[in-house]
Design a protein around this motif. Structure first.
Motif, PDB file in Angstrom:
ATOM      1  N   THR A   1       0.827  -1.204   0.000  1.00  0.00           N
ATOM      2  CA  THR A   1       0.000   0.000   0.000  1.00  0.00           C
ATOM      3  C   THR A   1       0.865   1.260   0.000  1.00  0.00           C
ATOM      4  OG1 THR A   1       0.023   0.072   2.411  1.00  0.00           O
ATOM      5  CG2 THR A   1      -1.775  -1.158   1.372  1.00  0.00           C
TER       6      THR A   1
ATOM      7  N   LEU B   1       0.406  -0.114   7.370  1.00  0.00           N
ATOM      8  CA  LEU B   1      -0.833  -0.593   6.740  1.00  0.00           C
ATOM      9  C   LEU B   1      -0.628  -1.987   6.137  1.00  0.00           C
ATOM     10  CD1 LEU B   1      -3.750  -0.052   6.051  1.00  0.00           C
ATOM     11  CD2 LEU B   1      -3.021   1.379   4.139  1.00  0.00           C
TER      12      LEU B   1
ATOM     13  N   ALA C   1     -12.584  -0.550   1.027  1.00  0.00           N
ATOM     14  CA  ALA C   1     -12.248   0.553   1.926  1.00  0.00           C
ATOM     15  C   ALA C   1     -13.449   1.469   2.021  1.00  0.00           C
ATOM     16  CB  ALA C   1     -11.037   1.322   1.406  1.00  0.00           C
TER      17      ALA C   1
ATOM     18  N   SER D   1     -11.143  10.618   3.493  1.00  0.00           N
ATOM     19  CA  SER D   1     -10.446   9.715   4.414  1.00  0.00           C
ATOM     20  C   SER D   1      -9.305   8.971   3.727  1.00  0.00           C
ATOM     21  CB  SER D   1     -11.436   8.744   5.080  1.00  0.00           C
ATOM     22  OG  SER D   1     -12.131   8.001   4.107  1.00  0.00           O
TER      23      SER D   1
ATOM     24  N   LYS E   1      -9.574   7.011   0.593  1.00  0.00           N
ATOM     25  CA  LYS E   1      -9.929   5.846  -0.221  1.00  0.00           C
ATOM     26  C   LYS E   1      -9.381   5.970  -1.653  1.00  0.00           C
ATOM     27  CE  LYS E   1     -14.368   6.711   0.469  1.00  0.00           C
ATOM     28  NZ  LYS E   1     -14.378   7.892   1.371  1.00  0.00           N
TER      29      LYS E   1
ATOM     30  N   THR F   1     -14.087   0.866  -3.272  1.00  0.00           N
ATOM     31  CA  THR F   1     -14.384   1.825  -2.218  1.00  0.00           C
ATOM     32  C   THR F   1     -15.892   1.863  -1.986  1.00  0.00           C
ATOM     33  OG1 THR F   1     -14.652   3.755  -3.657  1.00  0.00           O
ATOM     34  CG2 THR F   1     -12.413   3.232  -2.929  1.00  0.00           C
TER      35      THR F   1
ATOM     36  N   LEU G   1     -11.872  -2.413   5.203  1.00  0.00           N
ATOM     37  CA  LEU G   1     -11.017  -1.430   5.876  1.00  0.00           C
ATOM     38  C   LEU G   1     -11.822  -0.184   6.173  1.00  0.00           C
ATOM     39  CD1 LEU G   1      -7.902  -1.682   3.521  1.00  0.00           C
ATOM     40  CD2 LEU G   1      -8.489  -3.094   5.509  1.00  0.00           C
TER      41      LEU G   1
ATOM     42  N   LEU H   1     -11.589   3.571   7.162  1.00  0.00           N
ATOM     43  CA  LEU H   1     -10.613   4.666   7.191  1.00  0.00           C
ATOM     44  C   LEU H   1     -11.215   5.875   7.889  1.00  0.00           C
ATOM     45  CD1 LEU H   1      -9.192   4.572   3.529  1.00  0.00           C
ATOM     46  CD2 LEU H   1      -8.480   3.254   5.517  1.00  0.00           C
TER      47      LEU H   1
ATOM     48  N   ARG I   1      -3.943   9.529   8.478  1.00  0.00           N
ATOM     49  CA  ARG I   1      -5.179   8.756   8.383  1.00  0.00           C
ATOM     50  C   ARG I   1      -5.021   7.481   9.208  1.00  0.00           C
ATOM     51  NH1 ARG I   1      -5.981  12.973   6.479  1.00  0.00           N
ATOM     52  NH2 ARG I   1      -7.108  13.553   4.570  1.00  0.00           N
TER      53      ARG I   1
ATOM     54  N   CYS J   1      -6.437   3.470   9.744  1.00  0.00           N
ATOM     55  CA  CYS J   1      -7.156   2.347   9.135  1.00  0.00           C
ATOM     56  C   CYS J   1      -7.381   1.261  10.174  1.00  0.00           C
ATOM     57  CB  CYS J   1      -6.342   1.778   7.984  1.00  0.00           C
ATOM     58  SG  CYS J   1      -7.105   0.305   7.266  1.00  0.00           S
ATOM     59  N   LYS J   2      -8.585   0.755  10.206  1.00  0.00           N
ATOM     60  CA  LYS J   2      -8.923  -0.327  11.116  1.00  0.00           C
ATOM     61  C   LYS J   2      -9.626  -1.418  10.318  1.00  0.00           C
ATOM     62  CE  LYS J   2     -11.101  -0.865  15.609  1.00  0.00           C
ATOM     63  NZ  LYS J   2     -11.738  -0.197  16.722  1.00  0.00           N
TER      64      LYS J   2
ATOM     65  N   GLU K   1      -5.029  -1.117  14.641  1.00  0.00           N
ATOM     66  CA  GLU K   1      -5.150   0.036  13.752  1.00  0.00           C
ATOM     67  C   GLU K   1      -3.796   0.313  13.133  1.00  0.00           C
ATOM     68  OE1 GLU K   1      -8.614   2.771  15.774  1.00  0.00           O
ATOM     69  OE2 GLU K   1      -6.532   3.350  16.072  1.00  0.00           O
TER      70      GLU K   1
END
Ligand code: GTP
Ligand code: MG
Length: 240
Positions: free
Chosen positions: A9, A14, A30, A36, A38, A171, A204, A206, A214, A216-217, A228
């Motif tokens: 990525t 990430l 995402a 955010s 994407k 997305t 994901l 975001l 940013r 991501c979880k 995260e």
């Protein structure tokens, strides 16, 4: 059996969260509020997918279906330079199409499958996977039909991922979840209901942090640890 390829990525944190990067033979979704990251992640993946395998790339071409008109070829240039690649060559290996209706979006996928059988693709992006469905089926009574058409399109995406050993990155939008109680303060959830939830291999979530940061979880994966990753959006794309 095809071997999974993991595509970086651009952010180690990430990548680590994802177990090495986004995977071929799967759908990575995402979702998150506007800005955010994407679409910026999509742009970075357009480049990193073309890196050699030993540089955590996929050594393949990219197909980009854009429903929002937010693909920016000029964004690809500094990202390619950051990875030490020739921007012109990178752009030549991105097959781009704008979709205007959900049917158009579906038909583009059929055409892409033909292309993918001739040339080595490693990534298919659909940004956004659901926006046109939400526009084309906006009435309450149309929800069942929308979900049926969405399921059809998602099964087409899964088929492409498996047939051509491609990573599919889509997305999604967030919707306010009324949650059944008037005191719940507007928690957000991904659009698309169960149909999208069951099709995406990994989801994901975001969100914005400070400045260009940013977060991501991984969303709704009971078998994965609650972790995260923090990343940044820079001119050279996604980084740590
Ligand atoms: P929506 O599609 O509106 O839902 O949002 P998104 O999640 O796709 O957001 P997107 O990926 O477009 O992120 C937009 C953010 O990326 C902007 O707010 C900027 O902070 C950042 N960004 C975009 N281009 C650049 C750039 O060239 N340099 C830097 N540093 N940041 C950028
Ligand atoms: Mg976007």
């Amino acid at each position: 059996r095809k071997a999974v390829v993991r595509i970086t990525t651009g952010s180690r944190a990430l990548d680590e969260l994802l177990g090495g990067g986004i995977e071929t033979l799967s759908i990575t979704e995402a979702f998150g509020e506007f800005r955010s990251g994407k679409t910026q992640l999509a742009h970075t993946l357009c480049v990193s997918t073309q890196l050699p395998i030993q540089m955590h790339g996929g050594n393949g071409k990219v197909a980009y279906i854009d429903t929002e008109g937010t693909f920016r070829p000029d964004r690809i240039v500094p990202i390619a330079e950051r990875f030490g690649m020739d921007a012109g060559a990178v752009l030549d290996n991105i097959i781009y199409a704008r979709a205007y209706t959900y049917e158009h979006q579906y038909n583009l996928l059929l055409g892409l499958a033909a292309k993918m059988s001739e040339e080595p693709f490693r990534l298919l992006i659909v940004d956004s996977v659901i926006a046109l469905f939400r526009v084309d089926f906006c009435g309450r009574g149309e929800l069942a039909e929308r979900q049926q058409k969405l399921a059809q399109m998602l099964s087409r995406l899964i088929k492409i991922a498996e047939e051509f050993n491609v990573a599919v990155y889509v997305t999604n939008q967030v919707i306010a979840d009324p949650g059944g109680g008037m005191f719940i303060s507007d928690p957000k959830k991904p659009a698309g209901g169960h149909v999208l939830a069951h099709s995406a291999t990994i989801r994901l979530m975001l969100r914005k942090g400070k400045g260009e940061q940013r977060v991501c979880k991984i969303y709704d994966a009971p078998n994965l640890p609650e972790a995260e990753a923090v990343f940044q959006i820079t001119p050279g794309g996604i980084t740590d």
